[in-house]
Design a protein around this motif. Structure first.
Motif, short mmCIF file in Angstrom:
data_model
loop_
_atom_site.label_atom_id
_atom_site.label_comp_id
_atom_site.label_asym_id
_atom_site.label_seq_id
_atom_site.Cartn_x
_atom_site.Cartn_y
_atom_site.Cartn_z
N LEU A 33 80.33 57.83 88.36
CA LEU A 33 80.75 57.69 87.02
C LEU A 33 80.12 58.75 86.03
N MET A 34 78.86 59.12 86.22
CA MET A 34 78.05 60.05 85.33
C MET A 34 78.92 61.52 85.46
N VAL A 35 79.09 61.83 86.82
CA VAL A 35 79.83 63.06 87.08
C VAL A 35 81.14 63.28 86.58
N GLU A 36 81.94 62.04 86.63
CA GLU A 36 83.30 62.12 86.26
C GLU A 36 83.31 62.31 84.79
N MET A 37 82.33 61.51 83.93
CA MET A 37 82.34 61.71 82.53
C MET A 37 81.79 62.96 82.23
N HIS A 38 81.06 63.74 83.04
CA HIS A 38 80.39 64.93 82.68
C HIS A 38 81.57 66.12 82.82
N LEU A 39 82.54 65.94 83.99
CA LEU A 39 83.46 66.96 84.15
C LEU A 39 84.43 66.76 83.13
N LEU A 40 84.81 65.69 82.51
CA LEU A 40 85.65 65.60 81.41
C LEU A 40 85.06 66.13 80.01
N SER A 41 83.89 65.90 79.97
CA SER A 41 83.07 66.21 78.74
C SER A 41 83.16 67.89 78.54
N VAL A 42 83.13 68.45 79.68
CA VAL A 42 82.84 70.05 79.60
C VAL A 42 84.23 70.76 79.76
N ASN A 43 85.57 69.67 79.97
CA ASN A 43 86.69 70.35 80.11
C ASN A 43 87.30 70.71 78.81
N VAL A 44 87.77 71.94 78.86
CA VAL A 44 88.28 72.28 77.21
C VAL A 44 89.44 71.59 76.82
N GLY A 45 90.23 71.06 77.89
CA GLY A 45 91.43 70.21 77.41
C GLY A 45 91.16 68.75 77.29
N PHE A 46 90.02 68.47 77.31
CA PHE A 46 89.65 66.95 77.08
C PHE A 46 89.41 66.56 75.78
N GLN A 47 89.86 65.53 75.35
CA GLN A 47 89.43 65.00 73.89
C GLN A 47 89.02 63.52 74.05
N TYR A 48 88.10 63.08 73.53
CA TYR A 48 87.39 61.69 73.54
C TYR A 48 88.69 61.06 72.50
N ASP A 49 88.94 59.88 73.11
CA ASP A 49 89.66 58.79 72.39
C ASP A 49 89.39 57.30 72.98
N PRO A 50 89.44 56.16 71.95
CA PRO A 50 89.34 54.87 72.19
C PRO A 50 89.50 54.45 73.62
N LEU A 51 90.74 54.71 73.97
CA LEU A 51 91.17 54.12 75.38
C LEU A 51 90.28 54.70 76.59
N TYR A 52 89.82 56.05 76.45
CA TYR A 52 88.84 56.58 77.22
C TYR A 52 87.67 55.66 77.27
N ALA A 53 87.01 55.48 75.92
CA ALA A 53 85.95 54.73 75.62
C ALA A 53 86.16 53.42 76.34
N LEU A 54 87.27 52.72 76.46
CA LEU A 54 87.66 51.35 77.02
C LEU A 54 87.31 51.37 78.37
N GLY A 55 87.85 52.72 78.91
CA GLY A 55 87.86 52.69 80.52
C GLY A 55 86.59 52.88 80.93
N VAL A 56 85.59 53.71 80.27
CA VAL A 56 84.35 53.85 80.38
C VAL A 56 83.49 52.34 80.42
#
Length: 248
Positions: A33-56
């Motif tokens: 889960l940590m690696v999955e979140m990391h790869l998203l956090s450094v992806n230029v196309g990724f934007q945090y949103d509440p549905l992502y937070a709910l998934g986490v």
């Protein structure tokens, strides 16, 4: 140009924030889960949103059920979010807000509103979905998909128990948000399958630990039984006292 944080950097940050050992059966889940979140956090196309937070939050809570010691669960989640530059309290607050809103809707009404997101309100869950639908580019993630699944589950738990019912709602949701419907379906199938497998592994682990406790208790009983004869030996009599009484 700022250096991009590496997976190793994220793992070091996590273990610095939570230095206590993690039970082996859960360690792999947390690191994946940590690696999955990391790869998203450094992806230029990724934007945090509440549905992502709910998934986490959902993935973490589902897979951490039964973890011992229980007091470490919050520390692990804090460290997980912190390691990727997030805030655990913010994640949970937004997740709870979406769950609360979802519990007051039905899946049919939800999907009906999603098909007309162009006129949806700019606030709450529908506002979040409208913003996503309006983006020219949106970085879909498995964790976002789990967030959508969790929304449906809070509207009607029966929906997620039936593949047929689930597909009925996922397809129009994916179309409304311009998501890859097949990938969304596949991600959620794998997620649900992994939950089942992990639950089975937890049962096996619980059985192993219970058997080990029984063996330990039996060893303690055996040692106690072996020590009993020596402890039960009566104290020797005083010969002087016997001879004195006889002379009298």
């Amino acid at each position: 140009m700022k250096d991009v944080r590496t997976v190793s950097d994220t793992k070091r940050a996590f273990y610095a924030a939570h230095p206590r050992p993690i039970n082996s059966i859960y360690r792999r889940v947390i690191e994946e889960l940590m690696v999955e979140m990391h790869l998203l956090s450094v992806n230029v196309g990724f934007q945090y949103d509440p549905l992502y937070a709910l998934g986490v939050v959902t993935v973490f809570d589902k897979f951490m059920q039964g973890y011992r010691p229980e007091r470490d669960i919050d520390s692990i989640f804090q460290a997980l979010c912190q390691s990727v530059g997030g805030d655990a309290t913010h994640y949970r607050q937004q997740a709870e807000q979406l769950r609360s809103e979802a519990s007051m809707m039905s899946p049919d009404a939800f999907v009906e509103q999603m098909t007309s997101l162009s006129v949806a309100s700019g606030e709450g869950l529908m506002g979040q979905l409208r913003a996503i639908a309006d983006r020219e580019t949106f970085k879909y993630s498995r964790l976002f998909g789990v967030g959508l699944l969790t929304i449906l589950e809070h509207m009607n738990p029966e929906v997620v128990k039936s593949n047929e019912m689930l597909e009925k709602y996922l397809k129009p949701m994916a179309d409304a948000l311009k998501l890859p419907a097949e990938k969304l379906q596949k991600d959620l199938e794998v997620y649900r399958s992994n939950l089942d497998k992990f639950a089975q592994a937890q049962v096996v682990m619980a059985d192993i630990m219970a058997a080990e406790r029984k063996r330990k208790e039996q060893r303690q009983k055996d040692r106690a039984a072996t020590a009993e004869p020596a402890d039960a030996t009566p104290a020797p009599t005083d010969p002087t006292s016997d001879s004195s009484s006889q002379s009298e």
